[in-house]
Design a protein around this motif. Structure first.
Motif, PDB file in Angstrom:
ATOM      1  N   GLY A  18      14.443  -4.297   9.704  1.00  0.00           N
ATOM      2  CA  GLY A  18      13.893  -5.489  10.312  1.00  0.00           C
ATOM      3  C   GLY A  18      12.607  -5.137  11.039  1.00  0.00           C
ATOM      4  O   GLY A  18      12.231  -3.963  11.133  1.00  0.00           O
ATOM      5  N   PRO A  19      11.918  -6.133  11.565  1.00  0.00           N
ATOM      6  CA  PRO A  19      10.674  -5.855  12.276  1.00  0.00           C
ATOM      7  C   PRO A  19      10.951  -5.207  13.631  1.00  0.00           C
ATOM      8  O   PRO A  19      12.013  -5.407  14.225  1.00  0.00           O
ATOM      9  CB  PRO A  19      10.047  -7.242  12.443  1.00  0.00           C
ATOM     10  CG  PRO A  19      11.206  -8.180  12.405  1.00  0.00           C
ATOM     11  CD  PRO A  19      12.219  -7.557  11.489  1.00  0.00           C
ATOM     12  N   ASP A  20       9.984  -4.433  14.123  1.00  0.00           N
ATOM     13  CA  ASP A  20      10.097  -3.866  15.468  1.00  0.00           C
ATOM     14  C   ASP A  20      10.143  -4.999  16.476  1.00  0.00           C
ATOM     15  O   ASP A  20       9.414  -5.985  16.354  1.00  0.00           O
ATOM     16  CB  ASP A  20       8.899  -2.960  15.779  1.00  0.00           C
ATOM     17  CG  ASP A  20       8.934  -1.651  14.994  1.00  0.00           C
ATOM     18  OD1 ASP A  20      10.022  -1.232  14.574  1.00  0.00           O
ATOM     19  OD2 ASP A  20       7.862  -1.045  14.818  1.00  0.00           O
ATOM     20  N   GLN A  21      10.986  -4.866  17.498  1.00  0.00           N
ATOM     21  CA  GLN A  21      11.078  -5.865  18.557  1.00  0.00           C
ATOM     22  C   GLN A  21      10.240  -5.473  19.758  1.00  0.00           C
ATOM     23  O   GLN A  21       9.999  -6.290  20.637  1.00  0.00           O
ATOM     24  CB  GLN A  21      12.537  -6.037  18.984  1.00  0.00           C
ATOM     25  CG  GLN A  21      13.418  -6.575  17.886  1.00  0.00           C
ATOM     26  CD  GLN A  21      14.879  -6.652  18.301  1.00  0.00           C
ATOM     27  OE1 GLN A  21      15.326  -6.006  19.248  1.00  0.00           O
ATOM     28  NE2 GLN A  21      15.639  -7.450  17.580  1.00  0.00           N
ATOM     29  N   CYS A  22       9.795  -4.210  19.805  1.00  0.00           N
ATOM     30  CA  CYS A  22       9.031  -3.696  20.935  1.00  0.00           C
ATOM     31  C   CYS A  22       8.432  -2.350  20.543  1.00  0.00           C
ATOM     32  O   CYS A  22       8.647  -1.875  19.427  1.00  0.00           O
ATOM     33  CB  CYS A  22       9.936  -3.529  22.154  1.00  0.00           C
ATOM     34  SG  CYS A  22      11.419  -2.516  21.823  1.00  0.00           S
ATOM     35  N   GLY A  61       0.846  -1.192   0.000  1.00  0.00           N
ATOM     36  CA  GLY A  61       0.000   0.000   0.000  1.00  0.00           C
ATOM     37  C   GLY A  61       0.879   1.239   0.000  1.00  0.00           C
ATOM     38  O   GLY A  61       1.743   1.397  -0.853  1.00  0.00           O
ATOM     39  N   ARG A  62       0.687   2.123   0.982  1.00  0.00           N
ATOM     40  CA  ARG A  62       1.506   3.333   1.098  1.00  0.00           C
ATOM     41  C   ARG A  62       2.736   3.114   1.965  1.00  0.00           C
ATOM     42  O   ARG A  62       3.554   4.000   2.121  1.00  0.00           O
ATOM     43  CB  ARG A  62       0.660   4.463   1.685  1.00  0.00           C
ATOM     44  CG  ARG A  62      -0.475   4.877   0.769  1.00  0.00           C
ATOM     45  CD  ARG A  62      -1.290   6.008   1.329  1.00  0.00           C
ATOM     46  NE  ARG A  62      -0.432   7.168   1.557  1.00  0.00           N
ATOM     47  CZ  ARG A  62      -0.686   8.114   2.444  1.00  0.00           C
ATOM     48  NH1 ARG A  62      -1.771   8.062   3.174  1.00  0.00           N
ATOM     49  NH2 ARG A  62       0.137   9.129   2.595  1.00  0.00           N
ATOM     50  N   ARG A  63       2.860   1.923   2.547  1.00  0.00           N
ATOM     51  CA  ARG A  63       3.971   1.640   3.459  1.00  0.00           C
ATOM     52  C   ARG A  63       5.104   0.912   2.750  1.00  0.00           C
ATOM     53  O   ARG A  63       4.901   0.245   1.754  1.00  0.00           O
ATOM     54  CB  ARG A  63       3.480   0.801   4.643  1.00  0.00           C
ATOM     55  CG  ARG A  63       2.387   1.536   5.411  1.00  0.00           C
ATOM     56  CD  ARG A  63       2.053   0.878   6.692  1.00  0.00           C
ATOM     57  NE  ARG A  63       3.037   1.324   7.689  1.00  0.00           N
ATOM     58  CZ  ARG A  63       3.423   0.594   8.709  1.00  0.00           C
ATOM     59  NH1 ARG A  63       2.954  -0.601   8.890  1.00  0.00           N
ATOM     60  NH2 ARG A  63       4.293   1.067   9.584  1.00  0.00           N
ATOM     61  N   CYS A  64       6.287   1.037   3.301  1.00  0.00           N
ATOM     62  CA  CYS A  64       7.491   0.400   2.792  1.00  0.00           C
ATOM     63  C   CYS A  64       8.008  -0.492   3.926  1.00  0.00           C
ATOM     64  O   CYS A  64       8.531   0.008   4.923  1.00  0.00           O
ATOM     65  CB  CYS A  64       8.508   1.470   2.413  1.00  0.00           C
ATOM     66  SG  CYS A  64       9.923   0.840   1.515  1.00  0.00           S
ATOM     67  N   ILE A  65       7.823  -1.806   3.785  1.00  0.00           N
ATOM     68  CA  ILE A  65       8.088  -2.756   4.858  1.00  0.00           C
ATOM     69  C   ILE A  65       9.329  -3.591   4.549  1.00  0.00           C
ATOM     70  O   ILE A  65       9.523  -4.037   3.421  1.00  0.00           O
ATOM     71  CB  ILE A  65       6.871  -3.698   5.045  1.00  0.00           C
ATOM     72  CG1 ILE A  65       5.586  -2.891   5.254  1.00  0.00           C
ATOM     73  CG2 ILE A  65       7.088  -4.677   6.176  1.00  0.00           C
ATOM     74  CD1 ILE A  65       5.574  -2.020   6.471  1.00  0.00           C
ATOM     75  N   TRP A  66      10.157  -3.843   5.566  1.00  0.00           N
ATOM     76  CA  TRP A  66      11.338  -4.680   5.417  1.00  0.00           C
ATOM     77  C   TRP A  66      10.923  -6.144   5.457  1.00  0.00           C
ATOM     78  O   TRP A  66      10.267  -6.598   6.375  1.00  0.00           O
ATOM     79  CB  TRP A  66      12.346  -4.396   6.528  1.00  0.00           C
ATOM     80  CG  TRP A  66      13.562  -5.243   6.440  1.00  0.00           C
ATOM     81  CD1 TRP A  66      13.859  -6.335   7.194  1.00  0.00           C
ATOM     82  CD2 TRP A  66      14.653  -5.084   5.531  1.00  0.00           C
ATOM     83  NE1 TRP A  66      15.064  -6.863   6.800  1.00  0.00           N
ATOM     84  CE2 TRP A  66      15.575  -6.116   5.794  1.00  0.00           C
ATOM     85  CE3 TRP A  66      14.935  -4.173   4.521  1.00  0.00           C
ATOM     86  CZ2 TRP A  66      16.763  -6.256   5.080  1.00  0.00           C
ATOM     87  CZ3 TRP A  66      16.111  -4.307   3.813  1.00  0.00           C
ATOM     88  CH2 TRP A  66      17.015  -5.329   4.091  1.00  0.00           C
ATOM     89  N   GLU A  67      11.301  -6.901   4.436  1.00  0.00           N
ATOM     90  CA  GLU A  67      11.055  -8.345   4.360  1.00  0.00           C
ATOM     91  C   GLU A  67      12.400  -9.049   4.486  1.00  0.00           C
ATOM     92  O   GLU A  67      13.190  -9.085   3.545  1.00  0.00           O
ATOM     93  CB  GLU A  67      10.375  -8.722   3.041  1.00  0.00           C
ATOM     94  CG  GLU A  67       8.955  -8.249   2.920  1.00  0.00           C
ATOM     95  CD  GLU A  67       7.997  -9.016   3.817  1.00  0.00           C
ATOM     96  OE1 GLU A  67       8.320 -10.151   4.238  1.00  0.00           O
ATOM     97  OE2 GLU A  67       6.922  -8.473   4.103  1.00  0.00           O
TER      98      GLU A  67
END
Length: 109
Positions: free
Chosen positions: A73-77, A35-41
């Motif tokens: 990377g994904p948020d850890q917290c 969508g409008r987001r840019c996500i790390w895979e």
């Protein structure tokens, strides 16, 4: 004769190591557009599809949860306090501010 065999084996070893390193580097992850987001895979490969407005993520550091600018990377917290604030064309984390976020750091540029 022995020197030729050793040199040939060494050349093959260096070539295999270089190819293996390039393959591993290509599988290190990439940014993908959602969508409008840019996500790390993390487990994807190939060129980035986008760049986030602000690169970074929340990381655990002992008992703390801190914003690690430039990290991926994904948020850890997620800290209990703080918010993202719009600062020109960037989206910056302010740990001492409160209220709703003014921007999304993962929005695609």
């Amino acid at each position: 004769m022995t020197h030729r065999i050793v040199r040939g084996a060494l050349a093959v070893f260096v070539l295999v190591a270089a190819i293996g390193g390039a393959s591993a580097a290509g599988a290190a992850g990439r940014y993908k557009k959602e969508g409008r987001r840019c996500i790390w895979e993390e487990k994807d490969s190939g060129p980035n599809q986008c760049e986030p407005l602000t690169a970074g993520r929340f990381k655990k550091a002992g008992d703390k949860c801190e914003w690690a600018a430039g990290d991926n990377g994904p948020d850890q917290c997620r800290p209990a306090r703080g918010r993202f604030k719009k600062h020109g064309d960037t989206c910056e984390w302010s740990a001492t501010d409160s209220g709703p976020n003014q921007c999304d750091p993962h929005q695609a540029k």
